[in-house]
Design a protein around this motif. Structure first.
Motif, short mmCIF file in Angstrom:
data_model
loop_
_atom_site.label_atom_id
_atom_site.label_comp_id
_atom_site.label_asym_id
_atom_site.label_seq_id
_atom_site.Cartn_x
_atom_site.Cartn_y
_atom_site.Cartn_z
N LEU A 165 22.69 28.12 8.44
CA LEU A 165 22.81 29.56 8.25
C LEU A 165 21.66 30.11 7.42
CD1 LEU A 165 24.89 31.83 8.92
CD2 LEU A 165 25.78 31.53 6.60
N TRP A 166 21.32 29.41 6.36
CA TRP A 166 20.24 29.83 5.48
C TRP A 166 18.91 29.83 6.24
CZ3 TRP A 166 20.48 28.11 -0.30
CH2 TRP A 166 19.56 28.81 -1.04
N ALA A 167 18.64 28.74 6.95
CA ALA A 167 17.38 28.65 7.69
C ALA A 167 17.30 29.69 8.79
CB ALA A 167 17.24 27.24 8.29
N GLY A 168 18.42 29.97 9.44
CA GLY A 168 18.42 30.97 10.51
C GLY A 168 18.09 32.35 10.00
N TRP A 169 18.74 32.76 8.94
CA TRP A 169 18.45 34.09 8.40
C TRP A 169 17.05 34.16 7.77
CZ3 TRP A 169 20.60 38.02 10.27
CH2 TRP A 169 21.94 38.03 10.63
N TRP A 170 16.57 33.04 7.22
CA TRP A 170 15.21 33.05 6.69
C TRP A 170 14.21 33.31 7.81
CZ3 TRP A 170 11.18 29.52 7.78
CH2 TRP A 170 10.02 29.75 7.03
N LEU A 171 14.42 32.68 8.97
CA LEU A 171 13.52 32.93 10.10
C LEU A 171 13.57 34.39 10.53
CD1 LEU A 171 14.06 29.74 12.31
CD2 LEU A 171 11.97 30.42 11.12
N VAL A 172 14.77 34.97 10.50
CA VAL A 172 14.89 36.38 10.87
C VAL A 172 14.10 37.26 9.90
CG1 VAL A 172 16.51 38.32 11.05
CG2 VAL A 172 17.12 36.09 12.01
N PHE A 173 14.27 37.01 8.61
CA PHE A 173 13.58 37.84 7.61
C PHE A 173 12.10 37.51 7.50
CE2 PHE A 173 18.00 38.13 5.80
CZ PHE A 173 18.18 39.47 6.10
N ALA A 174 11.70 36.34 8.00
CA ALA A 174 10.28 35.99 7.97
C ALA A 174 9.55 36.44 9.23
CB ALA A 174 10.13 34.47 7.82
N SER A 175 10.28 37.03 10.16
CA SER A 175 9.65 37.42 11.43
C SER A 175 8.83 38.70 11.34
CB SER A 175 10.74 37.59 12.50
OG SER A 175 11.62 38.66 12.16
N HIS A 176 8.93 39.43 10.22
CA HIS A 176 8.17 40.67 10.07
C HIS A 176 7.73 40.81 8.61
CE1 HIS A 176 7.18 44.96 10.00
NE2 HIS A 176 7.13 44.91 11.32
N ASP A 177 6.49 41.18 8.38
CA ASP A 177 5.95 41.27 7.02
C ASP A 177 6.75 42.22 6.14
OD1 ASP A 177 4.00 39.43 7.52
OD2 ASP A 177 2.43 40.91 7.95
N ALA A 178 7.18 43.33 6.70
CA ALA A 178 7.85 44.36 5.91
C ALA A 178 9.37 44.18 5.86
CB ALA A 178 7.53 45.74 6.48
N VAL A 201 6.10 45.73 -2.22
CA VAL A 201 5.09 44.78 -1.75
C VAL A 201 5.79 43.72 -0.91
CG1 VAL A 201 3.37 43.06 -2.44
CG2 VAL A 201 3.65 45.17 -3.76
N PRO A 202 5.25 43.39 0.28
CA PRO A 202 5.89 42.36 1.11
C PRO A 202 6.06 41.04 0.36
CG PRO A 202 4.25 43.54 2.39
CD PRO A 202 4.10 44.01 0.97
N ALA A 203 7.21 40.45 0.49
CA ALA A 203 7.52 39.20 -0.20
C ALA A 203 6.81 38.03 0.48
CB ALA A 203 9.03 38.97 -0.19
N GLY A 211 12.97 45.94 3.82
CA GLY A 211 11.95 46.97 3.86
C GLY A 211 11.97 47.84 5.10
N THR A 212 12.78 47.50 6.06
CA THR A 212 12.86 48.30 7.29
C THR A 212 14.32 48.56 7.63
OG1 THR A 212 12.93 46.36 8.75
CG2 THR A 212 10.74 47.22 8.17
N ALA A 213 14.53 49.48 8.55
CA ALA A 213 15.90 49.82 8.94
C ALA A 213 16.61 48.63 9.57
CB ALA A 213 15.89 51.01 9.90
N TRP A 214 15.91 47.91 10.48
CA TRP A 214 16.56 46.76 11.12
C TRP A 214 16.83 45.65 10.11
CZ3 TRP A 214 14.87 41.82 11.03
CH2 TRP A 214 13.51 41.58 10.74
#
Length: 336
Positions: free
Chosen positions: A79-92, A101-103, A127-130
């Motif tokens: 679960l952790w790795a899955g959501w990390w990939l989702v949040f790492a898919s976009h800089d913002a 500032v982007p993490a 940082g974004t609506a999605w």
């Protein structure tokens, strides 16, 4: 935006939640494809280590706890790795709360962790609506997984307690077949109360099989105390039923209405567990000798008739031996 990373993350999240739901709520398959493999792998590893250590080592006492922890940890990592990939898919997707500032990569791991486990620290924000929507869904998925894991844990603990109580109930009649049979003999026949005790074992025995099917991790909770271990208890019960139904003289045998359903229940439990938890041993367990009945003053059949009856039950006795070995017991009377 990396669509592939987001899709891969969503897939991992789906696998984690689906595996947890199947494991905790399915009464048919018992375990999910991932959790089941982790549990079996942990158990087999511990059994292999147990076979290499001196007798008396209590390694297997931790098997159930370690198997549960490995299963829960697998769900958490997925679960952790899955959501990390989702949040790492976009800089913002994840930014600092003050400067926007982007993490960096590690900060996104940190943000994912406290979001999934609903800590709400707040030094990083979507940082974004999605990403805001994904954050809410991630928190919900984490809460769902934790709640499901706690519910599953409660059910498993109840099932483990039940199987140990059943073992103690059987051993209360006698530690071995000779003690069980002799305890029911009055000198002229078998006590009606003894027959009631046998009948009372049918329901909890069937429940044992169903609990193993619904919560397979129950099988991996090993008790080093023989009195609380179901495998030696079922072996002693099988020996006792063999003596009662095959070895005693037909004129003094207990009521078949007491021993018949219990034998059928034992067969059903072994059939339920076989394949998923153990395979039949190559050779059946040695049958208890008729001398144990004669020493208690119980009339017996002749040796040839008893031997023929033992051969008829060879299939079940091979299954009992396989069950003993699968639970970490080298034999019915020795050390685990």
């Amino acid at each position: 935006m990396s669509v592939l990373a987001a899709l891969a993350g969503c897939a991992l999240v789906a696998v984690a939640l689906a595996d947890a739901v199947i494991t905790a709520l399915s009464l048919v398959t018992g375990t999910g494809p991932v959790g089941g493999r982790v549990a079996r792998g942990t158990w087999r590893t511990l059994l292999a280590l147990h076979a290499r250590v001196p007798r008396g080592t209590r390694l297997l006492e931790w098997s159930g706890t370690l198997t549960l922890l490995a299963t829960f940890l697998t769900w958490t990592v997925l679960l952790w790795a899955g959501w990390w990939l989702v949040f790492a898919s976009h800089d913002a997707a994840v930014v600092t709360s003050r400067a926007s500032v982007p993490a960096d990569g590690w900060a996104r791991v940190y943000f994912t962790g406290y979001t999934v486990f609903t800590l709400g620290i707040g030094d990083y924000v979507p940082g974004t609506a999605w990403a805001q929507t994904a954050t809410a869904v991630a928190g919900l998925s984490g809460l769902f997984l934790v709640t499901l894991a706690i519910t599953y844990l409660v059910q498993v603990v109840q099932a483990v307690v039940h199987k140990r109580v059943l073992a103690e109930q059987i051993h209360a009649l006698g530690r071995e077949a000779a003690g069980i049979v002799a305890g029911g003999w009055t000198g002229n026949g078998f006590s009606p109360m003894f027959e009631q005790h046998l009948t009372s074992l049918v329901a909890p025995l069937l429940r044992l099989g169903e609990q193993h099917l619904a919560y397979p991790v129950v099988h991996y909770f090993h008790s080093a105390s023989r009195n609380k271990a179901p495998a030696p208890a079922l072996a002693a019960l099988d020996d006792a039923l063999l003596l009662l139904r095959t070895g005693t003289d037909p004129g003094v045998r207990p009521d078949p209405a007491a021993t018949g359903p219990l034998t059928s229940a034992l067969d059903q439990v072994l059939d339920t567990l076989q394949g998923q938890f153990f395979t039949r041993a190559e050779h059946e367990r040695p049958a208890p000798p008729l001398s144990v009945l004669r020493q208690a003053g119980i009339p017996t059949v002749d040796g040839e008739e008893y031997a023929a009856g033992v051969r008829e039950h060879a299939r079940r006795r091979r299954a009992v031996r396989g069950f003993l070995h699968s639970d970490g017991w080298r034999d019915a009377t020795g050390e685990p």
